[in-house]
Design an enzyme around this catalytic site. Structure first.
Site, PDB file in Angstrom:
ATOM      1  N   ARG A 159       1.014  -1.217   0.138  1.00  0.00           N
ATOM      2  CA  ARG A 159       0.015   0.254   0.145  1.00  0.00           C
ATOM      3  C   ARG A 159       1.274   1.472  -0.130  1.00  0.00           C
ATOM      4  O   ARG A 159       0.258   2.005  -0.385  1.00  0.00           O
ATOM      5  CB  ARG A 159      -1.180  -0.050   1.419  1.00  0.00           C
ATOM      6  N   VAL A 204      -8.787  -1.303  -5.055  1.00  0.00           N
ATOM      7  CA  VAL A 204      -7.643  -2.281  -4.885  1.00  0.00           C
ATOM      8  C   VAL A 204      -6.846  -2.346  -3.977  1.00  0.00           C
ATOM      9  O   VAL A 204      -6.830  -1.300  -3.445  1.00  0.00           O
ATOM     10  CB  VAL A 204      -6.310  -2.476  -5.922  1.00  0.00           C
ATOM     11  N   GLU A 205      -6.522  -3.717  -2.829  1.00  0.00           N
ATOM     12  CA  GLU A 205      -6.600  -2.777  -1.825  1.00  0.00           C
ATOM     13  C   GLU A 205      -6.376  -2.961  -1.116  1.00  0.00           C
ATOM     14  O   GLU A 205      -6.013  -2.168  -0.209  1.00  0.00           O
ATOM     15  CB  GLU A 205      -4.808  -2.870  -1.861  1.00  0.00           C
ATOM     16  N   GLY A 206      -7.508  -2.941  -0.522  1.00  0.00           N
ATOM     17  CA  GLY A 206      -8.394  -2.724   0.369  1.00  0.00           C
ATOM     18  C   GLY A 206      -9.500  -1.923  -0.117  1.00  0.00           C
ATOM     19  O   GLY A 206      -8.417   0.212  -0.471  1.00  0.00           O
TER      20      GLY A 206
END
Length: 752
Positions: free
Chosen positions: A330, A452-454
């Protein structure tokens, strides 16, 4: 008497009583504290223990140590990293045609081969395994520069260098697994993907239904202990072309072959995609972007236990693996995509406002355009400052989950604002797809970064303050661990000590907060003098307000606070804008206080201060009833905080600095490479010629204005007439004609 005053008095009384050796916590009171403090599930506790804290703790404390902040070295690249950027990255950028990539829905074969051959998938792999072993700063910079040219290629490069097999192997793989896989990943012989998301498991990764059963099975003709897997994953980047699949699933041991537990927990394994039963290939279409994204399935697929990352010792450790590695991803990849997009927008929009004219003047002369352009430049400065600083934290071997969540959420959101402003200014130029449109493809890709990624809604409402309140607070996490992990009789003494220190900390911050409110923080310490001094004082003020507001929220709501997502999200916004403003000021200092950057610095910090105090106001309004909210605001800022969005004068200064200083414009958009061909080069060259011929153009426009006899003449004929009438020299006319040729090319759009 107001609630806050009562709280302060109570804390002071408690401190005085405790100081004469009365014990505050007894066994009966432990029950109250156990119910009042938020409880942490096993997965929450593992997530918090996997990451760590950094500058976020200082900002949460109410007393940031700015000297310590400034002592952190300025971000920099090694000679090897810079040489890679100057040669191999530049060559890659020259190979990329995003419009064609999107049309083909794939990178050209030559680009794939180049990426593998030159190590673009090996940034994080150590040199001893054949990797490049680049810093997080270099990784971030390279991905950002690619993103300014081709978002599809940037995502393709980003994934193997982010959360995936290489990252997990480096931290948790056995020596045999590292020796086997890392050289293949470094050379590109193995192309990885990582499969986590499933139909009913997105943001809640812990709810995955994909499973593996511990059992005996046959592999290479021998009976061996392993797992029989069944899975169905979607949204997996690189899955359609991957040769090795990183897979997250839940492991079960119904026959207790590994011990006494049946539910072993989330586990991660590496599986060659050529292994019998593994299915990859079906593709999604992520908003017409050209990177590979698709599905993978398997039913009753047997794998040896040694394919689990970490082998048998890694079974059930997947959740810890994921949360520890995901925070680094992130902090590097998605901020890099946002920065690349923002630099592209700033470079091209600042050029377009000078090249494009209406009503006889460049559109950059209109204040409405300037308002949007200043926001583009100011937020881009902030995005770049945060990108550099967050990558630097990772290079310092930190894994700050809250900081990386802030970077992921706010940079992707700010890049969306920047892009929208850029498109508003470009108008028709920005909405006609084709080779001449350098914005449209990145515009289409922004929602992907946000998802994406949370997903950003999750990141803002559950992660930033949901984790931050517990993880960044100097005492809360220790208090929870003490109560949850120790028997009540053993917890009394250490908890009593922690609670007293906690109350003292809160009491001091409350008094400090009221003092700042009375004085407007005019006497607050600042590490610098000059035009940015006042910003540090106001950040101290906002930090103390956040600290006491968080204390009050936790005191009143306890464990319920994490379910009050709208309240906790606003406190997270305060923490976020404190961090973003800190990054801006740090970059300004490390860049040598460049005067040409000061307007953008001021714009960014004033924006973050205004947003931070606005979030605090909204928290108070929704946290307490009107009388209490009124008192809280008066105590925190009795004379008002005075933090507003940048004024018109500052907007004009930002735009003037972009127009007048090539160095300032370069610093705020340097990740966007111009090249020697293509739409970006055309616009930049037109901009440079426009500036060089500005005086001639003004003379010519003044001469031609209102002349009826020139209406039917072409521009070339008008310029020739101006030479005949000695308005322009032959040399000036040649320069003006050249500038006009490039101007027309720059503002034109594709037709079909």
């Amino acid at each position: 008497m107001s609630f806050i005053v009562l709280v302060i008095i109570a804390m002071c009384v408690i401190f005085m009583v405790h100081s004469i050796r009365y014990k505050l916590v007894t066994l009966p009171t432990m029950k109250y504290f156990k119910s009042a403090l938020p409880t942490l599930s096993q997965t929450e506790q593992e997530a918090m223990e996997a990451g760590d804290t950094w500058w976020d703790t200082e900002l949460f404390s109410g007393k940031p140590n700015w000297q310590q902040w400034h002592q952190i070295d300025a971000p920099k690249l090694s000679d090897k990293e810079q040489a890679f950027i100057n040669t191999k990255l530049v060559h890659l950028l020259d190979m990329l045609d995003e419009e064609q990539i999107q049309a083909d829905k794939d990178l050209p074969e030559a680009v794939w081969a180049y990426l593998k051959r030159e190590g673009f998938f090996a940034f994080i792999i150590p040199e001893k395994f054949g990797g490049l072993e680049f810093s997080a700063q270099a990784n971030s910079t390279i991905v950002a520069m690619i993103a300014s040219k081709s978002l599809s290629t940037a995502v393709t490069v980003m994934v193997p260098n982010s959360l995936g097999p290489a990252e997990l192997l480096l931290h948790y793989g056995t020596q045999t697994q590292q020796d086997d896989w890392l050289p293949k990943l470094a050379s590109g012989d193995a192309l990885p993907c990582f499969a986590l998301t499933a139909l009913d498991a997105g943001s809640d990764a812990g709810s995955i239904q994909d499973f593996g059963i511990i059992c005996e099975g046959e592999y290479e003709g021998k009976s061996t202990l392993g797992l029989r897997l069944t899975w169905s994953k979607r949204y997996i980047t690189l899955a359609p072309v991957a040769t090795v699949l990183g897979l997250a699933f839940k492991a079960y041991d119904p026959n207790k072959l590994l011990g006494y537990t049946e539910d072993l927990g989330i586990t991660c394994a590496l599986i060659p995609t050529c292994h019998p039963g593994v299915k990859v290939g079906d593709r999604h279409n992520p908003l017409n972007q050209g990177f590979m994204n698709g599905t993978t399935q398997g039913e009753d697929v047997f794998i040896p236990l040694d394919w689990v990352i970490g082998s048998q010792a890694g079974v059930g450790k997947g959740w810890r693996m994921l949360v520890s590695c995901l925070s680094a991803g992130r902090g590097i990849s998605l901020p890099a995509l946002s920065a690349g997009t923002a630099h592209l927008c700033t470079r091209m929009t600042s050029a377009y406002t000078q090249v494009r004219s209406q009503f006889g003047v460049p559109i950059g002369a209109f204040e409405g355009v300037q308002a949007s352009l200043a926001r583009v430049a100011g937020l881009t400065y902030s995005i770049e400052a945060c990108r550099q600083t967050t990558a630097q934290a990772i290079d310092m071997k930190k894994s700050p989950a809250v900081i990386t969540a802030i970077a992921k959420y706010h940079l992707t959101e700010m890049s969306r604002v920047v892009m929208n402003d850029a498109l508003d200014i470009h108008a028709g130029k920005g909405i006609q797809k084709g080779q001449s449109n350098y914005l449209a493809n990145n515009y289409m890709g922004i929602p992907i970064s946000i998802t994406v990624e949370g997903a950003n809604i999750l990141t803002r409402n559950l992660m930033i303050f949901g984790q931050g309140a517990t993880r960044c607070h100097p005492y809360i996490f220790q208090e929870i661990q003490t109560i949850q992990n120790k028997p009540a009789d053993e917890a009394v003494k250490p908890f009593d000590k922690l609670l007293m220190a906690h109350l003292q900390h809160a009491g001091v911050n409350a008094i400090k907060c009221i003092g700042y409110g009375l004085t407007g923080a005019l006497f607050s310490a600042s590490p610098v003098s000059g035009p940015t001094k006042r910003y540090y004082q106001k950040l101290n003020w906002l930090s103390s307000c956040l600290s006491i507001s968080a204390e009050l929220a936790m005191l009143r709501l306890g464990g319920e606070l994490k379910r009050k997502e709208m309240l906790s999200a606003r406190l997270g916004d305060v923490l976020s804008h404190l961090y973003l403003a800190s990054c801006v000021l740090k970059k300004y200092e490390h860049d040598g206080r460049q005067q040409g950057d000061l307007p953008s610095v001021c714009y960014a910090v004033e924006h973050h201060l205004a947003q931070g105090f606005t979030a605090l106001d909204e928290f108070i309004d929704n946290f307490a009833n009107m009388p209490i909210a009124f008192v809280l605001k008066r105590l925190m800022y009795i004379v008002g905080h005075g933090c507003k969005q940048p004024n018109d004068k500052l907007v004009i200064q930002v735009c003037s600095a972009l127009r007048q200083s090539d160095a300032s414009r370069e610093r705020v958009s340097h990740l966007c490479r111009i090249g020697d061909q293509g739409a970006i080069h055309t616009m930049e060259h037109a901009y440079n010629l426009s500036r060089a011929t500005f005086t001639y153009r003004a003379l010519f426009n003044k001469w031609v204005k209102g002349r009826i006899d020139t209406v039917s003449l072409s521009f070339i004929e008008q310029v020739e007439l101006a030479v005949q009438e000695q308005i322009l020299t032959q040399e000036q006319s040649a320069s003006l004609l050249e500038a006009e040729k490039w101007r027309i090319a720059a503002i034109s759009v594709d037709v079909y």
